[in-house]
Design an enzyme around this catalytic site. Structure first.
Site, short mmCIF file in Angstrom:
data_model
loop_
_atom_site.label_atom_id
_atom_site.label_comp_id
_atom_site.label_asym_id
_atom_site.label_seq_id
_atom_site.Cartn_x
_atom_site.Cartn_y
_atom_site.Cartn_z
N ASP A 141 0.81 -1.23 0.00
CA ASP A 141 0.00 0.00 0.00
C ASP A 141 0.84 1.27 0.00
OD1 ASP A 141 -2.16 -1.85 0.55
OD2 ASP A 141 -1.54 -1.76 2.66
N THR A 143 15.12 -2.59 -2.63
CA THR A 143 14.43 -2.59 -3.92
C THR A 143 14.34 -1.15 -4.44
OG1 THR A 143 12.26 -2.26 -2.91
CG2 THR A 143 13.01 -4.55 -3.18
C1 LIG Z 1 4.97 -0.40 -3.02
S1 LIG Z 1 5.14 -1.83 -3.98
C2 LIG Z 1 6.44 -2.70 -3.12
C3 LIG Z 1 7.04 -3.77 -3.96
C4 LIG Z 1 8.06 -4.68 -3.26
N1 LIG Z 1 7.46 -5.46 -2.20
C5 LIG Z 1 9.26 -3.94 -2.73
O1 LIG Z 1 9.69 -4.23 -1.60
O2 LIG Z 1 9.82 -3.10 -3.46
C6 LIG Z 1 3.69 -2.79 -3.56
C7 LIG Z 1 3.41 -3.87 -4.57
O3 LIG Z 1 2.38 -4.71 -4.06
C8 LIG Z 1 1.47 -5.04 -5.10
N2 LIG Z 1 0.21 -5.37 -4.41
C9 LIG Z 1 -0.53 -4.55 -3.63
N3 LIG Z 1 -1.57 -5.21 -3.08
C10 LIG Z 1 -1.48 -6.51 -3.53
C11 LIG Z 1 -2.25 -7.68 -3.31
N4 LIG Z 1 -3.35 -7.66 -2.53
N5 LIG Z 1 -1.88 -8.83 -3.91
C12 LIG Z 1 -0.78 -8.86 -4.72
N6 LIG Z 1 -0.01 -7.76 -4.97
C13 LIG Z 1 -0.34 -6.62 -4.37
C14 LIG Z 1 1.45 -3.80 -5.97
O4 LIG Z 1 1.05 -4.08 -7.30
C15 LIG Z 1 2.92 -3.38 -5.91
O5 LIG Z 1 3.68 -4.01 -6.93
#
Ligand SMILES: C[S@@+](CC[C@H](N)C(=O)[O-])C[C@H]1O[C@@H](n2cnc3c(N)ncnc32)[C@H](O)[C@@H]1O
Length: 216
Positions: free
Chosen positions: A125, A193
């Site tokens: 989020d 990341t």
């Molecule tokens: C702010 S990014 C962080 C990405 C990664 N975890 C990092 O540490 O850089 C949040 C990610 O979670 C995904 N996301 C959000 N809610 C999700 C859900 N309920 N199920 C799967 N993916 C989700 C979004 O599409 C996005 O790619």
């Protein structure tokens, strides 16, 4: 999606992305038979699940570091999924599978009770305005679901770059009877990341949290 992401997906999607039954909205995963993990991975090993892995930096690093574990990633953002496929293929990994869809639905419908050794939620989020709080991934219902899917002794690991979300996480998870907060912070192979680097560059402080499932 960029052209190279499209190409990664076309070339290696079948190897890494599991197709599941769909209905309604594209990212929704409806009730269906749970995954047969032995068939999906071709072996029985500890399972680590990541929800919202973004571009796959964390899954790729972890799967290289601990090849004896199976990793399952849920991602709703197609370009992120494609970038992850690219990284996994480049690294030649075979212990990771991905599902294009909502990780909460996935935990609920595709995984059985006590099937996961670890569940990871790093920087969920990214919207931090008050009006978005009701959409937060971490909630009392999510805590119940995670506690049921973790094996006794298994770990939930989280990170956030927003102090009020860290407070919310600890408020919700500390009060869950089956979860106990651990002293461990960031695990050494969790990479910085692209998303985290942006938060750091903007002066935000990262909070890592770990909870263990303590009840039998
Ligand atoms: C702010 S990014 C962080 C990405 C990664 N975890 C990092 O540490 O850089 C949040 C990610 O979670 C995904 N996301 C959000 N809610 C999700 C859900 N309920 N199920 C799967 N993916 C989700 C979004 O599409 C996005 O790619």
């Amino acid at each position: 999606m960029t052209l190279s992401q499209r190409q990664w997906l076309d070339r290696y999607g079948q190897r890494y992305v599991i197709e599941v039954a769909r209905s309604g909205r594209a990212t929704t995963i409806p009730a269906q038979a749970p995954l047969d993990l032995r068939t999906v991975f071709g072996r029985d090993r500890e399972l680590v699940v990541e929800i919202g892995g973004g571009h796959g930096e964390t899954l790729t690093a972890a799967a290289l570091d601990q090849p004896d574990r199976n990793y399952l990633g849920f991602e709703v953002f197609e370009a992120g999924l494609a970038a992850t496929v690219g990284k996994l293929a480049e690294a030649g990994l075979d212990n990771v599978r991905l599902i294009a869809g909502d990780g909460v639905d996935g935990l609920r419908h595709l995984l059985t009770a006590a099937s996961c050794q670890e569940i990871w939620v790093f920087f969920p989020d990214p919207w931090h305005k008050t009006r978005h709080h009701k959409r937060r991934l971490v909630s009392p219902g999510f805590a119940d679901l995670v506690a049921s899917r973790l094996k006794p002794g298994g770990y939930l690991r989280l990170a956030t770059d927003w102090p009020d979300y860290a407070d919310w996480m600890t408020t919700v998870l500390d009060s869950h009877p089956a979860l106990r907060r651990q002293a461990d912070g960031r695990f050494p192979t969790r990479p910085i990341t692209k998303y985290e680097a942006r938060g750091l560059a903007q002066g935000r402080v990262i909070t890592d949290l770990t909870y263990q499932r303590v009840s039998p």
